[in-house]
Design a protein around this motif. Structure first.
Motif, short mmCIF file in Angstrom:
data_model
loop_
_atom_site.label_atom_id
_atom_site.label_comp_id
_atom_site.label_asym_id
_atom_site.label_seq_id
_atom_site.Cartn_x
_atom_site.Cartn_y
_atom_site.Cartn_z
N ALA A 78 -7.77 3.24 2.04
CA ALA A 78 -8.57 2.24 1.32
C ALA A 78 -7.98 1.94 -0.06
CB ALA A 78 -10.01 2.70 1.19
N THR A 79 -7.56 3.00 -0.79
CA THR A 79 -7.04 2.74 -2.14
C THR A 79 -5.63 2.15 -2.09
OG1 THR A 79 -6.31 5.03 -2.30
CG2 THR A 79 -8.42 4.50 -3.31
N SER A 82 -5.87 -1.36 -1.34
CA SER A 82 -6.39 -2.14 -2.47
C SER A 82 -5.32 -2.36 -3.54
CB SER A 82 -7.60 -1.42 -3.08
OG SER A 82 -8.58 -1.20 -2.09
N PHE A 102 -6.27 -8.99 -0.36
CA PHE A 102 -6.64 -7.74 0.29
C PHE A 102 -6.33 -7.79 1.79
CE2 PHE A 102 -9.02 -4.56 -2.22
CZ PHE A 102 -8.86 -5.14 -3.48
N TRP A 458 -13.02 -10.37 4.94
CA TRP A 458 -13.50 -9.03 4.57
C TRP A 458 -13.91 -8.23 5.79
CZ3 TRP A 458 -11.89 -7.19 0.30
CH2 TRP A 458 -11.77 -7.98 -0.85
#
Ligand SMILES: [K+]
Ligand SMILES: [K+]
Lengths: 485, 485
Positions: A78-79, A82, A102, A458
């Motif tokens: 996830a990081t 990002s 993203f 998203w």
């Protein structure tokens, strides 16, 4: 939970990851394409984020338990996904909003390979190189995750591959520590990448293209630097090289490691593995169906061209690479749907491919057969065997559970996409393409994902992450029992 | 295999079934609609077929084993579906080819409720009555199959309902012999049909309509005698009665039997059943989502009308009845897809509903939760409990197996429909509608199935049969182990 230790590790990872912004700077200055300054800025920002996460927690070095492994794995993807978006956000060469940036970053890192960029060829070389490299690092992450981490966490029956339990790859005796395993796999991955690059180069690609496409081939990622993807080269040789390296990368890297480290290279390591045999059979089967249907409908002029196209698309889609040579979504009848459904099978466990993984589909098949036999002879005892080893019930239950949960997550993602206003065929195929980390879909999303709304993007980012983290790694974070002491 | 004994039984069944052609003869002469002669001819043909099957084997009365039960069940539905097509084939009032006639007959008998007839209102009353009656007899067959036969055969975890094994319905102690069980269930079914008919009649339907629609309501079949289905009556009261009886018929008939035969009627029999509770929750949940979405999009003018439509369509589709009041396929966004996907859950086991059945979805859910808990605490032992009883592993494995095989058959049927030339959304929704015995689909097949080709119709006949026979009953006949001695 050792939150501070976890944050320290994440900070370190981000710091390390910031280094991936530097090769594009070099590329930019070499080609003088003006993209260097953006990547330098991205490098500084990323390094700074890593630093402020690491700095206050640098002395927290507690031992982490298996449970904390789930959190680290999820945070890792996830990081990095990002901060990986930063170069797209700050880029002066292309206008991309937060959702698109993203999407592109997660699509790269999870090796999904779907893009929101309509005209790739207008981008600076630095940016093109960065996208390909994202996939390469993503692929590396996946192998370590699948070979070293998931078996430890026991996701969806993958305890099968734990070195200490009996299983098809017990001979490889992976070193139990993740770091050492990662180093060994890294070496294999690097060798394959170099071989693939050399092959592409000899087949006529420029060095830049050869390197970029070898990145997205061994990672089964599917990004290209051209709008027409592999179709740009119009070369049967390049298509064939791609197919070859996709099949190699679709095999369990633990097997490659065994084959590499054996004193005398033996093909039997592959031949004796039931998963590899099933994988090869599936590739041949899907290719044959495509070939027969394309021949019957006279889609291409010569038999050779038909076979070349059938082979390329069958392998590219069913290994979840997602490269295209022609618009297979316009192929006749059921072929487009069959192809994207074949991505549910995907690559072998421990490969860079997506999908359910061949081993799970194989086990589901064996289990289904057992249920049928049990109906006829209710009192007989049937064991599920892989090779000569009977599998423990726990593994079998985990595989069933994995499949059912996959189906449930699939339905939820598809309904969410419909809710954001996408049409039925696009929602369906986009969910298949994201969850299996395939890339292209059908309908509105057959070529690029630029026309879908931000909300849809998203949802897709979440779906890619679910697919790459084998559903359970992410899902378990939503259970109360995970957070209870 | 005791083939001669099996053929004798099938012959008898066909002979008995020929009697169903006689009520339409009576209807025809009462309404003087000229349809009587066709049904008389169909009666004679059917009786003759039954006779020539029975006659040479009439002395073969060997005891049959469980294994032969599979063959009888499949032959029962396949032959009755086939002879049930005779009235459509010989009819002088409507032109129907072989594929269409078989489709209509199987759709009736399996209580799928999809029709190939575009203008129902032009048909003679006799034919309309016959279609409704097919569903009623089909519903009866399903209850006996589900309550008495499948638990004996052990299909997809339904051994759970075997009277001698512990389970939620062990209190009802069904008599072990199928004939007695069938008689008891028949009584319950008849009572519910009469109650439903009276309610429809009092709410303003003609006696003919009331009887016909009570047939297709308690059987969760979904055939109507009007082109606009239940929407024809434009009555909130009739909609509400339909919803009420669909929910009653969606509950396990073994529970109804217990409630009927108890000295003092107790609502607790239903309230204490985990499957019924889940079933009611699902109905409420789907209704709520429809209501909220329809309200947000201002689809209907008043709140009452919105609620009435949401409730009717939610219950009609998710119980797999397939009645319509409006064209729900034109509802906004994801509602049409969500509704037809909800039919995968369907009714309770032992009801006339289709789909996977609530109990299986409930168990899959519990099993999925267990897998998640196991990831966090790998060494803990978690039991799957229904009420207070822990379930044996065999049942749990059978449910996983059922689900996976359902998914596989779904994909094969969908690809087969695509192969016959149907478009993606029609193939997808038609497969959902057939396999779950729902009825209407989306796209090309939202209202009737007349525009699809003959090949597609045959695929759908097979899909309906797969759904109704809970996949495994039919699939097991294709395994070598079934035919080996
Ligand atoms: K991919
Ligand atoms: K139905």
């Amino acid at each position: 939970m050792e939150f501070r230790s976890i944050i320290r590790i994440v900070g370190m990872l981000i710091g390390l990851f910031s280094l991936t912004m530097l090769p594009p700077v070099a590329i930019a200055s070499f080609y003088d394409d003006g993209g260097g300054r953006d990547f330098l800025a991205a490098f500084v920002v990323t390094l700074f984020i890593g630093f402020i996460l690491w700095m206050p927690n640098r002395h927290s070095k507690r031992d982490l338990k298996v449970r904390e492994g789930f959190l680290i794995v999820v945070l890792f993807w996830a990081t990095l996904g990002s901060v990986g978006a930063i170069p797209f956000l700050v880029s002066s060469s292309i206008e991309m909003n937060v959702a698109s940036s993203f999407f592109e970053s997660f699509s790269g890192l999870t090796t999904t390979g779907a893009t929101v960029i309509e005209d790739l060829e207008s981008l600076p070389k630095a940016m093109l190189f960065y996208r390909q490299m994202l996939q390469w690092f993503g692929g590396m992450g996946i192998i370590v995750l699948a070979v070293a981490v998931l078996p430890m966490l026991g996701i969806g029956g993958m305890q099968l591959y734990r070195a200490e339990t009996p299983g098809p790859v017990k001979d490889s005796k992976m070193t139990p520590r993740i770091a050492e395993t990662a180093k060994a796999l890294w070496y294999v991955y690097l060798c394959l990448t170099v071989a693939c690059m050399m092959a592409f180069w000899l087949a006529g690609m420029s060095l830049f293209d050869a390197l970029g496409h070898s990145f997205s081939t061994v990672s089964i990622g599917g990004f290209s630097t051209y709008n027409d993807s592999m179709g740009h080269f119009e070369s049967d040789m390049i298509n064939f090289i791609t197919v070859l390296f996709l099949i190699i990368s679709g095999v369990n890297y633990a097997l490659h490691f065994s084959a590499f480290s054996a004193k005398k290279f033996s093909f039997n390591i592959y031949k004796d593995d039931p998963e590899v045999r099933a994988f090869i059979f599936i590739q041949a089967f899907v290719t044959a169906i495509c070939f027969i249907m394309l021949t019957n409908h006279n889609v291409y002029e010569t038999i050779e061209h038909t076979f070349s196209q059938a082979l390329f698309q069958a392998v590219s889609i069913s290994t979840t690479a997602g490269f295209t040579t022609t618009s297979f979504s316009d192929w006749p009848l059921f072929l487009p749907v069959m192809l994207i459904l074949s991505s549910f099978i995907g690559g072998c466990a421990g490969s860079t491919g997506g999908g359910l993984k061949v081993i799970r589909v194989l086990l589901l098949n064996l289990q289904g057969m057992r249920e049928l036999k049990r109906l006829v002879h209710p009192k007989a005892v049937y064991k599920i065997k892989l090779g000569n080893k009977a599998l423990p019930d726990r593994v079998i239950e985990a595989v069933w559970g994995f499949f059912s949960t996959y189906a449930l997550v699939f339905i939820i993602c598809m309904l969410a996409l419909l809710m954001t206003g996408m049409d039925e065929i696009s929602s369906f195929s986009a969910t298949v393409a994201m969850l299996n980390n395939l890339g292209p879909g059908l309908g509105q999303v057959a070529v690029h994902f630029n026309e879908v709304g931000d909300a849809s993007k998203w949802v897709m980012v979440v779906a890619m992450l679910f697919g790459r983290l084998e559903i359970f790694t992410l899902l378990v974070l939503f259970t109360p029992v995970f957070w209870k002491n």
